[in-house]
Design a protein around this motif. Structure first.
Motif, PDB file in Angstrom:
ATOM      1  N   ILE A   1      38.608  35.325 -44.069  1.00 15.03           N
ATOM      2  CA  ILE A   1      37.299  35.983 -44.041  1.00 15.03           C
ATOM      3  C   ILE A   1      36.470  35.469 -42.872  1.00 15.03           C
ATOM      4  CG2 ILE A   1      35.115  36.248 -45.276  1.00 15.03           C
ATOM      5  CD1 ILE A   1      37.346  37.969 -46.392  1.00 15.03           C
ATOM      6  N   ALA A   2      36.550  34.168 -42.601  1.00 15.78           N
ATOM      7  CA  ALA A   2      35.756  33.578 -41.511  1.00 15.78           C
ATOM      8  C   ALA A   2      36.134  34.182 -40.164  1.00 15.78           C
ATOM      9  CB  ALA A   2      35.948  32.057 -41.498  1.00 15.78           C
ATOM     10  N   ARG A   3      37.423  34.225 -39.873  1.00 14.78           N
ATOM     11  CA  ARG A   3      37.818  34.758 -38.561  1.00 14.78           C
ATOM     12  C   ARG A   3      37.605  36.269 -38.491  1.00 14.78           C
ATOM     13  NH1 ARG A   3      43.136  32.936 -40.682  1.00 14.78           N
ATOM     14  NH2 ARG A   3      44.277  34.779 -41.395  1.00 14.78           N
ATOM     15  N   ASN A   4      37.758  36.954 -39.639  1.00 17.15           N
ATOM     16  CA  ASN A   4      37.558  38.405 -39.630  1.00 17.15           C
ATOM     17  C   ASN A   4      36.092  38.791 -39.482  1.00 17.15           C
ATOM     18  OD1 ASN A   4      40.249  38.956 -39.794  1.00 17.15           O
ATOM     19  ND2 ASN A   4      40.255  39.522 -41.957  1.00 17.15           N
ATOM     20  N   THR A   5      35.199  37.856 -39.781  1.00 20.57           N
ATOM     21  CA  THR A   5      33.777  38.145 -39.587  1.00 20.57           C
ATOM     22  C   THR A   5      33.505  38.467 -38.121  1.00 20.57           C
ATOM     23  OG1 THR A   5      33.157  36.694 -41.426  1.00 20.57           O
ATOM     24  CG2 THR A   5      31.445  37.213 -39.820  1.00 20.57           C
ATOM     25  N   SER A   6      34.021  37.624 -37.229  1.00 20.15           N
ATOM     26  CA  SER A   6      33.861  37.904 -35.794  1.00 20.15           C
ATOM     27  C   SER A   6      34.603  39.168 -35.402  1.00 20.15           C
ATOM     28  CB  SER A   6      34.387  36.723 -34.964  1.00 20.15           C
ATOM     29  OG  SER A   6      33.433  35.702 -34.868  1.00 20.15           O
ATOM     30  N   THR A   7      35.791  39.348 -35.949  1.00 19.14           N
ATOM     31  CA  THR A   7      36.600  40.519 -35.578  1.00 19.14           C
ATOM     32  C   THR A   7      35.886  41.815 -35.918  1.00 19.14           C
ATOM     33  OG1 THR A   7      38.640  39.265 -35.907  1.00 19.14           O
ATOM     34  CG2 THR A   7      38.818  41.662 -35.920  1.00 19.14           C
ATOM     35  N   ILE A   8      35.296  41.879 -37.099  1.00 19.55           N
ATOM     36  CA  ILE A   8      34.593  43.105 -37.503  1.00 19.55           C
ATOM     37  C   ILE A   8      33.387  43.356 -36.600  1.00 19.55           C
ATOM     38  CG2 ILE A   8      33.138  44.089 -39.323  1.00 19.55           C
ATOM     39  CD1 ILE A   8      35.103  42.904 -41.348  1.00 19.55           C
ATOM     40  N   LEU A   9      32.627  42.306 -36.318  1.00 18.70           N
ATOM     41  CA  LEU A   9      31.447  42.485 -35.474  1.00 18.70           C
ATOM     42  C   LEU A   9      31.825  42.884 -34.051  1.00 18.70           C
ATOM     43  CD1 LEU A   9      29.253  39.491 -36.692  1.00 18.70           C
ATOM     44  CD2 LEU A   9      28.937  41.910 -37.198  1.00 18.70           C
ATOM     45  N   LEU A  10      32.971  42.395 -33.590  1.00 19.96           N
ATOM     46  CA  LEU A  10      33.407  42.730 -32.232  1.00 19.96           C
ATOM     47  C   LEU A  10      34.117  44.080 -32.163  1.00 19.96           C
ATOM     48  CD1 LEU A  10      34.777  39.241 -31.112  1.00 19.96           C
ATOM     49  CD2 LEU A  10      32.852  40.457 -30.077  1.00 19.96           C
ATOM     50  N   GLU A  11      35.072  44.289 -33.054  1.00 20.03           N
ATOM     51  CA  GLU A  11      35.942  45.464 -32.952  1.00 20.03           C
ATOM     52  C   GLU A  11      35.394  46.703 -33.651  1.00 20.03           C
ATOM     53  OE1 GLU A  11      38.387  45.313 -30.961  1.00 20.03           O
ATOM     54  OE2 GLU A  11      38.370  43.155 -30.647  1.00 20.03           O
ATOM     55  N   GLU A  12      34.685  46.517 -34.757  1.00 18.11           N
ATOM     56  CA  GLU A  12      34.199  47.675 -35.505  1.00 18.11           C
ATOM     57  C   GLU A  12      32.715  47.951 -35.261  1.00 18.11           C
ATOM     58  OE1 GLU A  12      35.338  47.914 -39.594  1.00 18.11           O
ATOM     59  OE2 GLU A  12      37.289  46.972 -39.253  1.00 18.11           O
ATOM     60  N   SER A  13      31.934  46.875 -35.108  1.00 14.47           N
ATOM     61  CA  SER A  13      30.501  47.067 -34.836  1.00 14.47           C
ATOM     62  C   SER A  13      30.198  47.102 -33.347  1.00 14.47           C
ATOM     63  CB  SER A  13      29.690  45.941 -35.491  1.00 14.47           C
ATOM     64  OG  SER A  13      29.866  45.928 -36.884  1.00 14.47           O
ATOM     65  N   HIS A  14      31.197  46.754 -32.504  1.00 13.30           N
ATOM     66  CA  HIS A  14      31.059  46.808 -31.035  1.00 13.30           C
ATOM     67  C   HIS A  14      29.855  46.004 -30.555  1.00 13.30           C
ATOM     68  CE1 HIS A  14      34.058  49.872 -31.545  1.00 13.30           C
ATOM     69  NE2 HIS A  14      33.218  50.693 -32.135  1.00 13.30           N
ATOM     70  N   LEU A  15      29.641  44.851 -31.177  1.00 12.70           N
ATOM     71  CA  LEU A  15      28.427  44.084 -30.914  1.00 12.70           C
ATOM     72  C   LEU A  15      28.370  43.547 -29.491  1.00 12.70           C
ATOM     73  CD1 LEU A  15      26.008  43.348 -32.708  1.00 12.70           C
ATOM     74  CD2 LEU A  15      27.042  41.118 -33.054  1.00 12.70           C
TER      75      LEU A  15
ATOM     76  N   ASN B   1      27.756  32.819 -49.245  1.00  9.18           N
ATOM     77  CA  ASN B   1      27.887  32.246 -47.899  1.00  9.18           C
ATOM     78  C   ASN B   1      28.548  33.218 -46.929  1.00  9.18           C
ATOM     79  OD1 ASN B   1      26.731  29.777 -48.661  1.00  9.18           O
ATOM     80  ND2 ASN B   1      28.708  28.927 -49.293  1.00  9.18           N
ATOM     81  N   MET B   2      29.363  34.133 -47.449  1.00  7.64           N
ATOM     82  CA  MET B   2      29.974  35.137 -46.568  1.00  7.64           C
ATOM     83  C   MET B   2      28.889  35.985 -45.902  1.00  7.64           C
ATOM     84  SD  MET B   2      33.194  36.628 -48.685  1.00  7.64           S
ATOM     85  CE  MET B   2      34.122  35.619 -49.840  1.00  7.64           C
ATOM     86  N   LEU B   3      27.861  36.304 -46.662  1.00  6.98           N
ATOM     87  CA  LEU B   3      26.771  37.112 -46.100  1.00  6.98           C
ATOM     88  C   LEU B   3      25.950  36.281 -45.116  1.00  6.98           C
ATOM     89  CD1 LEU B   3      25.613  38.836 -49.424  1.00  6.98           C
ATOM     90  CD2 LEU B   3      27.288  39.641 -47.755  1.00  6.98           C
TER      91      LEU B   3
ATOM     92  N   PHE C   1      33.463  30.253 -46.161  1.00 10.50           N
ATOM     93  CA  PHE C   1      32.419  30.271 -47.186  1.00 10.50           C
ATOM     94  C   PHE C   1      32.521  29.081 -48.142  1.00 10.50           C
ATOM     95  CE2 PHE C   1      35.869  32.483 -49.385  1.00 10.50           C
ATOM     96  CZ  PHE C   1      35.798  31.982 -50.680  1.00 10.50           C
ATOM     97  N   ASP C   2      33.693  28.470 -48.260  1.00 13.20           N
ATOM     98  CA  ASP C   2      33.866  27.335 -49.161  1.00 13.20           C
ATOM     99  C   ASP C   2      33.787  26.005 -48.413  1.00 13.20           C
ATOM    100  OD1 ASP C   2      36.196  27.707 -47.755  1.00 13.20           O
ATOM    101  OD2 ASP C   2      37.527  27.788 -49.491  1.00 13.20           O
ATOM    102  N   HIS C   3      33.223  26.025 -47.222  1.00 18.67           N
ATOM    103  CA  HIS C   3      33.147  24.831 -46.377  1.00 18.67           C
ATOM    104  C   HIS C   3      32.501  23.651 -47.096  1.00 18.67           C
ATOM    105  CE1 HIS C   3      32.347  22.357 -42.805  1.00 18.67           C
ATOM    106  NE2 HIS C   3      31.109  22.242 -43.232  1.00 18.67           N
ATOM    107  N   SER C   4      31.449  23.908 -47.870  1.00 20.28           N
ATOM    108  CA  SER C   4      30.718  22.815 -48.514  1.00 20.28           C
ATOM    109  C   SER C   4      31.403  22.305 -49.770  1.00 20.28           C
ATOM    110  CB  SER C   4      29.296  23.274 -48.866  1.00 20.28           C
ATOM    111  OG  SER C   4      29.333  24.403 -49.709  1.00 20.28           O
ATOM    112  N   LEU C   5      32.491  22.946 -50.174  1.00 14.95           N
ATOM    113  CA  LEU C   5      33.193  22.551 -51.399  1.00 14.95           C
ATOM    114  C   LEU C   5      34.418  21.702 -51.133  1.00 14.95           C
ATOM    115  CD1 LEU C   5      33.010  25.966 -53.285  1.00 14.95           C
ATOM    116  CD2 LEU C   5      31.589  23.952 -53.656  1.00 14.95           C
TER     117      LEU C   5
END
Length: 616
Positions: free
Chosen positions: A361-375, A323-325, A347-351
């Protein structure tokens, strides 16, 4: 001698340009080798992928695939973004959800999120979630002039909003500094629960926000109930438009101008792991709402504010790490599609209730896409793509068609109460369920590449979700039923149900089909016992007796099947096999009971197999 252009990059300038017709002829040749004798447009169609809503993805898009002018960001029809700068200034708003009933625990996770990259809060309030009386404790230590709050309070929206207003006043928050949404959504609540709400609270809150809280929106137009009931992207768009139009009618009847009414709405959509469909859906949603605003006489008010949430439907309970992917791709699609706020579900939302690691991990997903991938540094990065522009246009038309069907039925409320919307969504989900059952839509870790030895991830139970309205579906639900039967069998007997793979001939002859069969049976919780030493009927029977299995599956090449399948199947039956499968297309082999092959109904096969094994 060829003289290169000044830029020095056109190294193939001496070669003529390839044409679309030349490409089609090459495609025809490849397809003929695979047994498909088609030509011209039919060759291209053979490589197309069917989507929901009657749409399809073609193998090649060129400048000939035209779409209406998308305009400029910040200007109607707002396809390229609701604001001129898009998310380039600060990135999208990272909004995380909190829905526990414990105010102190909520406060702990709220502060942790805000200290580590989250920029706004989404609070579930009401039965099963945070009580209205606990809002103050949950928001203790939160700077409400800096962190926008989005309420999701259902029937408790009036009391919850008043409590939030009290906190603003108590903490000295200027009215123009209060931001977020109060979440009034009577039709969304009815879709979830079947309970009809009087829109009076929503109207009064909208009037109050319009007078005193310029940066606070009163209403949410939540399309998640339709997505979670199995609806397609176009149905999600059509239902959201019909809901928003119903709210416009209520608000303008109460005296608000169209411009003021539009300013009180925030739209919520699902973001899935189909990144291009997510991008196109968000772009199409803005175009459609701009059209509604234009028809209502307020074209400049058509800038739709969007909140995207990673799809709960796609989240699997088995192998939840995948689910992380899924959520990463969904978040990317939401960001590229121009969502103003994005919620990445843990990722464990359904459990059950997510733990601290999952929230991180959930909040860092946005952080990586914004800060490291410059999306977010490029406005509408998918704009200009022939595929995305064409898909946006086609999806907009499909969504508008469903919206018109709802309006012809009397509007969103009437369509909900008559069952029209439920019927349409159920029909869509039935078709998709067939694809899932046949593994034409694979679920990694569930229907493909399952791991029966994986230890289950356990979480505390989530608050009970509201019921009574539209159903909630999950992609993994049919396979989850099968796996649960296997788990119960393991708990009661100490072993999982087993299938013996009778691999005939050398590895080159049986490996592919043995791997296929093993993967398929494990998707139903059936452990595959593979004995590659099987060479004839006698050794197959002996190996079967030693395997502890009650059913068997022959795995080999078609040539070896013709020579040995009937004899080996008969030997396996004599050795006690209740059922003998063959991995390959159906044919006539004595003593073979059923066939497993790519495109077979895996759920039906696995369910009947567990039945034959006596697995309850």
């Amino acid at each position: 001698m060829t003289v290169l252009p000044d830029d020095g990059l056109s190294l193939a300038a001496e070669f003529p340009d390839a044409t679309h017709e030349q490409w089609q002829r090459l495609v025809e040749g490849v397809l003929r080798k695979s047994g498909k004798d088609v030509s011209g447009p039919a060759a291209e169609e053979a490589l197309s992928t069917a989507l929901e809503d009657g749409l399809s993805t073609r193998p090649l898009y060129t400048a000939r695939d035209t779409a209406p002018d998308a305009g400029y960001p910040g200007f109607a029809p707002f396809v390229r973004g609701a604001t001129a700068a898009g998310s380039a200034a600060a990135g999208w708003d990272v909004r995380q959800r909190h829905a526990t009933a414990d105010p102190a625990g909520t406060n702990e996770t709220v502060l942790a999120d805000l200290e580590n990259g989250v920029t706004s809060l989404w609070l579930g309030v009401g039965p099963g979630a945070l009580p209205v009386s606990g809002i103050a404790r949950a928001l203790q230590g939160v700077y409400l002039d800096l962190a926008p709050v989005a309420l999701d309070a259902g029937s408790e929206v009036g009391p919850a909003a008043r409590e939030l207003f009290r906190l603003y006043e108590e903490r000295g928050v200027p009215k123009d500094a209060a931001r977020g949404t109060l979440g009034a959504d009577p039709l969304g609540h009815e879709a979830r629960t079947g309970e009809r709400l009087d829109p009076v609270d929503a109207v009064e809150l909208a009037r109050l926000c319009g007078r005193e809280y310029p940066n606070l929106r009163a209403l949410s137009v939540d399309a998640l109930p339709y997505h979670e009931a199995g609806g397609s992207a176009a149905q999600e768009l059509g239902a959201s438009l019909a809901t928003a139009v119903a709210y416009l009618r209520e608000l303008t009847d109460a005296g608000l101008s169209v411009e003021a009414a539009c300013a009180q709405l925030e739209f919520r959509y699902a973001a899935t792991a189909d990144q291009f469909l997510t991008i196109a859906k968000l772009r199409a949603a803005r175009r459609l709402w701009a059209r509604v605003a234009e028809v209502c006489g307020a074209p400049d008010a058509g800038a739709q504010r969007q909140h995207a949430v990673t799809s709960p439907v796609m989240m699997s309970r088995r192998d939840p790490w995948v689910n992380m992917l899924r959520t990463t791709v969904a978040c990317l699609g939401a960001g590229v599609g121009g969502a103003d706020s994005v919620t990445v579900l843990p990722f464990d939302h359904s459990l059950g209730l997510p733990d601290a690691f999952a929230r991180r991990i959930a909040r860092n997903t946005s952080t990586i896409l914004l800060e490291e991938s410059h999306l977010a540094r490029v406005i509408d990065p998918a704009g200009g793509s022939w595929y995305v522009e064409r898909l946006t246009d086609e999806l907009a038309h499909a969504g508008w068609e469903f919206f018109q069907e709802i309006e012809r039925a009397g509007g969103q409320a009437a369509a909900l109460r008559s069952g029209l919307i439920g019927e349409r969504l159920a029909a869509t989900w039935a078709k998709r369920s067939e694809k899932l059952a046949k593994r034409r839509e694979p679920i990694t870790g569930v229907s493909e590449f399952p791991n029966l030895t994986e230890r289950p991830v356990e979480r505390a139970a989530s608050p009970v979700e509201a019921t009574g309205g539209l159903p909630r579906v999950r992609r993994d639900e049919a396979y989850e039923v099968l796996r649960s039967r296997s788990d119960a069998h393991l708990a009661s007997t100490g072993a999982r149900p087993r299938v013996f793979l009778a691999a005939l001939g050398p590895a080159a002859a049986h490996t592919a089909r043995a791997s296929f069969a093993s993967n398929l049976f494990q998707a139903g919780g059936i452990e595959a016992v593979h004995d590659p030493a099987t060479v004839d009927a006698t050794t197959a029977a002996e190996a079967f007796k030693a395997s502890g299995a009650t059913v068997a599956c022959l795995c080999s090449s078609d040539a070896l099947y013709a020579e040995q399948a009937a004899e080996v199947a008969d030997a396996l039956k004599s050795a006690g096999a209740r059922r003998v499968f063959l991995a390959g297309r159906p044919a006539e082999y004595a003593s073979v009971d059923a066939y497993v092959f790519a495109g077979c109904d895996a759920v039906s096969v696995l369910s009947s197999t567990l039945d034959h094994m006596g697995v309850a």
